[in-house]
Design an enzyme around this catalytic site. Structure first.
Site, PDB file in Angstrom:
ATOM      1  N   SER A   1       0.955  -1.084  -0.154  1.00 41.30           N
ATOM      2  CA  SER A   1       0.102   0.093  -0.072  1.00 41.30           C
ATOM      3  C   SER A   1       0.749   1.152  -0.010  1.00 41.30           C
ATOM      4  O   SER A   1       1.650   1.416  -0.904  1.00 41.30           O
ATOM      5  CB  SER A   1      -0.919   0.063   1.358  1.00 41.30           C
ATOM      6  OG  SER A   1      -1.985   0.875   0.901  1.00 41.30           O
TER       7      SER A   1
ATOM      8  N   ASP B   1      -8.957  -4.852  -6.058  1.00 41.70           N
ATOM      9  CA  ASP B   1      -8.384  -4.016  -5.098  1.00 41.70           C
ATOM     10  C   ASP B   1      -9.316  -2.806  -5.084  1.00 41.70           C
ATOM     11  O   ASP B   1      -9.202  -2.080  -6.081  1.00 41.70           O
ATOM     12  CB  ASP B   1      -6.972  -3.507  -5.326  1.00 41.70           C
ATOM     13  CG  ASP B   1      -6.369  -2.743  -4.183  1.00 41.70           C
ATOM     14  OD1 ASP B   1      -7.036  -2.135  -3.262  1.00 41.70           O
ATOM     15  OD2 ASP B   1      -4.923  -2.876  -3.911  1.00 41.70           O
TER      16      ASP B   1
ATOM     17  N   HIS C   1      -6.922  -5.838  -1.720  1.00 42.76           N
ATOM     18  CA  HIS C   1      -5.896  -4.859  -1.270  1.00 42.76           C
ATOM     19  C   HIS C   1      -4.787  -5.734  -0.204  1.00 42.76           C
ATOM     20  O   HIS C   1      -3.754  -5.654  -0.691  1.00 42.76           O
ATOM     21  CB  HIS C   1      -6.467  -3.674  -1.020  1.00 42.76           C
ATOM     22  CG  HIS C   1      -5.224  -2.456  -0.530  1.00 42.76           C
ATOM     23  ND1 HIS C   1      -4.621  -2.096  -1.386  1.00 42.76           N
ATOM     24  CD2 HIS C   1      -4.909  -2.201   0.850  1.00 42.76           C
ATOM     25  CE1 HIS C   1      -3.801  -1.290  -0.797  1.00 42.76           C
ATOM     26  NE2 HIS C   1      -3.828  -1.275   0.545  1.00 42.76           N
TER      27      HIS C   1
END
Length: 435
Positions: free
Chosen positions: A242, A334, A369
């Site tokens: 991330s 995601d 994600h």
């Protein structure tokens, strides 16, 4: 209860192992053809309980082998050797938005696996199991050392594999929630890499001064790792998830100090102000906060904050300048970051610059994600507190449980191979211990 069912035997092998190691669950001495439920129960350090279960039918010898026999229904179905781990979910009545994360990696994740008569789906607390076993899953292999790091103003933890070394090094960066997250670094050390988990958003320095760290903070971490007597200073990689990918790419491309042998970016993007500090990159994302969407469950979707992918080169890390191998891990569902669109643009940029031979992309349909180490339960959404806003929101991460779990298992294997190839020259590290 049939008296014979009292003699049901349950075994799990190995009952003690690493988090990414498979186990075999075997039920024996059941009545042939009998219906049984196999259930896993785990109580997190935060006090919340998680469960998974499958419905099975014993064969003609009164045996069920979870690695070979299908679950008819439950929290997973079909032949799923590790379904009792990856399909763990909060028990009914739990508060919404939970996500399972190991805080104290010096203790194991303990899971009680039990077998019950009949096909049960609820009320397990009131049922008496026919048999039960406690299983330990560890992030730290025997001999791995955990060393808090405070020098140079760092808030970090170094995990050293068992043995004398020297070991290749790895800087491990998590995302926008901050905190010192140790479990992935501990598991990577269990596979032979001297891994340093870094807190760069909620570090002691930031907490005491109210100021965010600058780019030199990462260079300090690199130097500390590089100069450790048990680290091979010429073989260091970075892994980020991330927001951690933003800093990984920035350091890999622009730092005069950090010279990486490899970089792994999970669920991230190269979109950032090129000249930006940590604070300015955060501010750039915040400026686009108006693009936040909410689904029908009022879960925040943040993937649009970086879309469309800019054409302005000052707003993208120049991956064409990368000189080390890069592995991108992408969940195609995601909902938090535009990882797939970013990967396509990175691929184009690197092809134009003539360094596409350095790029490997792993792209997984219906993965979200939070692509974590194997058998980590999938959280499609959970509560999340960003560093800059400091208020909890329900965040949609995306992914479908089965496909996401497959992606975690496959990506982890390939990340380890990628790191071995680029840090160990393809040799398997012989210095780490299995449980």
């Amino acid at each position: 209860m049939d008296r014979k069912q009292c003699c049901v035997k349950l075994s799990v092998q190995p009952s003690r192992g690493l988090m990414d190691e498979k186990f075999i669950v075997l039920v024996q001495n059941a009545l042939p053809g009998s219906q049984l439920t196999i259930r896993a129960l785990h109580q997190c350090e935060d006090g919340h309980s998680w469960e998974a279960f499958g419905h099975y039918t014993a064969d003609t010898t009164g045996t069920i082998d979870v690695s070979e026999d299908p679950s008819i229904r439950g929290t997973y179905s079909g032949v799923e050797q590790m379904g009792l781990l990856w399909s763990l979910r909060p028990i009914p009545g739990s508060k919404p938005g939970l996500r399972m994360r190991k805080k104290n990696i010096q203790t194991p994740m303990e899971v009680t696996i039990s077998v019950y008569q009949g096909h049960q789906t609820e009320g397990f607390a009131d049922l008496v199991p026919l048999s039960g076993v406690v299983v330990e899953r560890w992030y730290m292999a025997p001999g791995v050392r955990r060393i808090p790091v405070t020098e140079g103003g760092l808030t970090a933890t170094l995990f050293l594999p068992s043995g004398p070394g020297p070991f290749p090094g790895l800087l491990d960066l998590w995302g926008g929630g901050g905190q010192l997250v140790e479990y992935r670094a501990a598991l990577l050390a269990s596979h032979g890499f001297a891994s340093m988990a870094i807190d760069y958003l909620t570090s002691k320095f930031t907490m005491e001064t109210g100021k965010m760290v600058d780019n030199q903070y990462f260079e300090t971490a690199y130097r500390v790792l590089q100069q450790h007597p048990q680290v091979c200073g010429s073989k260091i990689a970075m892994i980020g998830l991330s927001f951690g990918t933003s800093m990984t790419l920035k350091m890999a491309i622009y730092s005069e100090v950090i010279k990486l042998s490899a970089a792994v970016c999970i669920s991230g993007s190269h979109v950032q102000p090129v000249e930006g500090s940590v604070e300015e990159i955060m501010g750039f994302f915040q400026k686009n906060a108006g693009k936040t969407r909410f689904n029908e469950k009022n879960e925040a979707i943040w993937r649009d904050l970086l879309l469309p992918i800019p054409t302005d080169p000052s707003l993208k890390a120049d991956v064409g300048r990368l000189q080390c191998p890069l592995l991108l891990v992408v969940g195609e569902d995601d909902q938090n970051w535009p990882a797939q669109e970013s990967a396509l643009d990175i691929k184009e940029m690197m092809a134009r610059a003539g360094n596409s031979h350095l790029l490997t992309v792993l792209s997984y349909p219906n993965a979200g994600h939070l692509i974590e180490p194997p058998y980590t339960p999938h959280a499609r959404s959970s509560t999340f507190k960003t560093v800059e806003i400091q208020e909890k929101v329900m965040c949609l991460w995306g992914g479908q449980t089965v496909e996401h779990s497959r992606a975690q298992e496959d990506a982890w294997k390939k990340i380890l191979v990628f790191l071995r190839e680029n840090l160990y020259g393809g040799r398997n590290p012989t210095s780490f211990s299995h449980l």
